[in-house]
Every structure is written in C-alpha cells, then in structure tokens.
Motif scaffolding. Sequence first.
Motif, PDB file in Angstrom:
ATOM      1  N   THR A 182       5.366  49.108  18.515  1.00 16.87           N
ATOM      2  CA  THR A 182       5.260  49.239  17.060  1.00 16.87           C
ATOM      3  C   THR A 182       4.205  48.269  16.534  1.00 16.87           C
ATOM      4  O   THR A 182       3.830  47.286  17.207  1.00 16.87           O
ATOM      5  CB  THR A 182       6.595  48.945  16.364  1.00 16.87           C
ATOM      6  OG1 THR A 182       6.958  47.580  16.603  1.00 16.87           O
ATOM      7  CG2 THR A 182       7.697  49.861  16.883  1.00 16.87           C
ATOM      8  N   GLU A 183       3.760  48.541  15.316  1.00 21.92           N
ATOM      9  CA  GLU A 183       2.813  47.647  14.639  1.00 21.92           C
ATOM     10  C   GLU A 183       3.450  46.288  14.379  1.00 21.92           C
ATOM     11  O   GLU A 183       2.798  45.247  14.509  1.00 21.92           O
ATOM     12  CB  GLU A 183       2.370  48.287  13.322  1.00 21.92           C
ATOM     13  CG  GLU A 183       1.313  47.510  12.554  1.00 21.92           C
ATOM     14  CD  GLU A 183      -0.100  47.741  13.073  1.00 21.92           C
ATOM     15  OE1 GLU A 183      -0.984  46.912  12.759  1.00 21.92           O
ATOM     16  OE2 GLU A 183      -0.309  48.738  13.783  1.00 21.92           O
ATOM     17  N   ASN A 188       2.031  42.608  15.645  1.00 20.60           N
ATOM     18  CA  ASN A 188       1.734  41.493  14.741  1.00 20.60           C
ATOM     19  C   ASN A 188       2.504  40.232  15.129  1.00 20.60           C
ATOM     20  O   ASN A 188       1.994  39.115  15.007  1.00 20.60           O
ATOM     21  CB  ASN A 188       2.059  41.897  13.299  1.00 20.60           C
ATOM     22  CG  ASN A 188       1.090  42.943  12.771  1.00 20.60           C
ATOM     23  OD1 ASN A 188      -0.070  43.015  13.207  1.00 20.60           O
ATOM     24  ND2 ASN A 188       1.552  43.757  11.827  1.00 20.60           N
ATOM     25  N   TYR A 244       2.690  54.381  20.278  1.00 19.93           N
ATOM     26  CA  TYR A 244       1.841  53.585  19.393  1.00 19.93           C
ATOM     27  C   TYR A 244       0.618  53.145  20.180  1.00 19.93           C
ATOM     28  O   TYR A 244       0.729  52.704  21.323  1.00 19.93           O
ATOM     29  CB  TYR A 244       2.612  52.366  18.868  1.00 19.93           C
ATOM     30  CG  TYR A 244       1.739  51.364  18.152  1.00 19.93           C
ATOM     31  CD1 TYR A 244       1.310  51.611  16.843  1.00 19.93           C
ATOM     32  CD2 TYR A 244       1.339  50.197  18.781  1.00 19.93           C
ATOM     33  CE1 TYR A 244       0.493  50.703  16.191  1.00 19.93           C
ATOM     34  CE2 TYR A 244       0.533  49.274  18.129  1.00 19.93           C
ATOM     35  CZ  TYR A 244       0.104  49.531  16.833  1.00 19.93           C
ATOM     36  OH  TYR A 244      -0.703  48.641  16.193  1.00 19.93           O
ATOM     37  N   ARG A 276      -3.472  51.231  19.946  1.00 20.37           N
ATOM     38  CA  ARG A 276      -4.536  50.526  19.245  1.00 20.37           C
ATOM     39  C   ARG A 276      -5.880  51.010  19.797  1.00 20.37           C
ATOM     40  O   ARG A 276      -5.945  51.676  20.845  1.00 20.37           O
ATOM     41  CB  ARG A 276      -4.398  49.022  19.452  1.00 20.37           C
ATOM     42  CG  ARG A 276      -3.187  48.414  18.797  1.00 20.37           C
ATOM     43  CD  ARG A 276      -3.328  48.327  17.307  1.00 20.37           C
ATOM     44  NE  ARG A 276      -4.342  47.343  16.910  1.00 20.37           N
ATOM     45  CZ  ARG A 276      -4.608  46.998  15.662  1.00 20.37           C
ATOM     46  NH1 ARG A 276      -3.955  47.590  14.662  1.00 20.37           N
ATOM     47  NH2 ARG A 276      -5.524  46.093  15.375  1.00 20.37           N
TER      48      ARG A 276
END
Length: 402
Positions: free
Chosen positions: A194-195, A199, A238, A240
């Motif tokens: 997940t984002e 983070n 997910y 990137r």
Amino acid sequence: MGPPWQSGLCCRVSAIQEFYCNKGKKETITEVNEGIIKTLEPGSEFYSNDLTCGWELDASENGRIQLTIESVDLQWNPEYSTCSGYDNLEIREGTEKNNTQLTSICHAKNPYSVISRGRYLYLKFSSNHQNFDNRRGIQIRFKTFKDQYCPPDWFQVSPSSEDCLMIGFSGKADWSRAQDVCNFNRANLASILTEFELNTILDHGRNSSSTLTTAWIGLSDREIEGLFKWIDRHKLSYERKKTGIRYDTHCVAQDFTTGDWSVLKCDSLQNYICKCKKDGSTVLYQADPATPPPDEDDDGTKIFLIVILVVVFIVVSCVAIVLFYCCYWRKREPHGNSRKKKENVENENLSGARQFTPLERQGSAPSAPPQEDVMLHDPQMVAPPTYEESRYDPIAVSPSTY
C-alpha cells in the motif's frame, strides 16, 4: 525508544549482564531481558583451544529471543567451506535436548542477527586444537520480547498491523544473501502492498540514516523475465515507477531519494528491508527455489557430494583402464599360444629328420631338392627297363641272363 507497540521490550529494568564460557558445561539463562554472551572463559582476553561450552536461553512463556552478532574473531576458514571442523558457534531453535539447527557462526559465516520462533534458543561454542593465534571469539547481544510485539529495532506500519518491518543498516548484501539474512530473522524481503506502507518505510529510513540510498525489497523477475513477483507470493496490487530496467537486471530496491523502485543487478550490494509476522508464524521462502533453505550444513553436503562424485569418477576410470588392458592382452594371447604350438609341432617333426641350420630354417640358404624330384626331372637319370622291355630290347638284355 518509542511506544510499547513498537519496542516490544518487557517492562522490567535490569543491568545488562555478561555471560562467559564455562568449559565443558552449559549455562541456563532465564528471566534476563537483555545480556551479552562472550565465547571466552571468565577473566580471559582470548579463547583457548579445545574449548566447549553452551548456553540455553529461555524467554519464558509467549516470549521470543533476538540475537545480534556484534563481533566475530575466530580461526580463519575459507568461504566455500562449512563451519564444521573449525572454531564455531552453533545456534539451535529449542533446548539442548530437543532442537533444530538454525545456522552456525564462524570466520566466513555470519548471519548478523537471528530471531527465535519460540521461547528457547540453544547456543554451543567449540574450538579445535589447531588455532595458533590469539582470537577474541564471538560477542552476541540477546534481547527477549513478547510475541504480541515486534522484535527490538523493528517497526510496525500501524498499531493494528500484524506485520513488522526492519531496515538492515549494519551491512550490505546481494539480493539472495539479503533474503537469507531475513530468513534467519523469521522474515522475508519486504513486500510493499500500500501507499501508506511505502510512506512508513520511507519516513523510517530517512529519519534513521542520512546515508541510506537504496535497500532491497522482495520484488524480482528472476523466475520469468519481465514478470515481477513478490517473494512472499503476495499479489502485485500496488506498484511504483520502476527505473533502470535492462535485460540483465532482475531485482528491485527501494530508492529512498526519489521514492521510486530501482531495478538493479541482483548481485549488487545493497541494504535490505525485511518483513515478518509478530508472532513468528511467517512462511519463509527461498531466494532461489532450485536451492535448499539457507542452512550452513547444506554447503557441507554439497561439498561432500562433489568429493564423492570425484572419487567415484576416478575409481570408475581406473577400473575401466584395467579392464581394457586385460581384454586387450587376452585377445592377443591365443595368437601367441598357437604360434608356440606350431613351433613345437615343427620341432617334433624335425626331431627324427635331418636338422636344418638356422640359415636354412630362415630361408637364406636353399635346401637340396628331394631325391624323388631328381629322379623325375633329371635327364641324366634313366629308370631300369621292365621285364617286357628287356625281352624285345637287345641292348637292354644282359648276357648274364642267358
């Protein structure tokens, strides 16, 4: 230190104790939150030869143990060898009597850190008689924690998460070796799903070290070129931006500068990010499915099998050579025997006849023709007349017959 849900340390406070090697004996360590184990005898600066000792660590009910290898100074051994036969420290899951070997520490093998699955760990140190240098041995720091918390120096994505994360700052490794190190900690290279999780990792890494640039995560296309998968079999839900993709690169690292994923050569040395379950129930995966799980004994098995194959090849080759020469001379032997028999027969036939000289036998001097040939072919020789011929041939009649 942070809130309890991140640290996982027990609440009791005690001075850090040091535990030394009691020659020929095992020491049980229990009700100790943190301590240091040294493979030295009390009062010694260096460990001695033919030294054997052990420690049984008990983290109590629902407890687990984390080992951090702080220093290693042992007898030298080559990187391709196993720790067996050299000065080493065995680390086993369980008690002295009921355990499973996790790994061994020697000069060429260092797992950096190890986390137990249960409440017990058994450590056994042994040195041989062939160490002629002064060595300080191994120093290990151990900590106990409860299984509802993450291991010390690990962090959670959130208080409700069952997953724990760790960024390895102590050393760098290639992608496969990094997965092995995570396995020793009951973890795999991290999958980022997940984002929010990304983070959290970026914030923790940037705040912990200003020199951290990239660290391995559990994403690669090692199985199928161009098809990236997480090593823990999670779906790639997910993603990137991936940078640096080339045909000869397969493994992915987290870039802490840009936040993107960098695709690098798998044999390059990087920091690493590990991920595990708090209760130690993580299913461990191998960096290469074609190879066995990370275990120091497996290297010894491989070397042993290679030595056996070499010995078998040499023995088979020698046997084949011997059989070849035996068959070769056996095939030649009947010809030699028949020749000897033929010579013996000739000698027997000639034993009652005239003995020829060596030159005559070799054919260098011609032998006299048989008497029958002389009588049949010599024109000077005439056979005597028969009775009928003598009656009508007056010349042939001898006067003495009348």
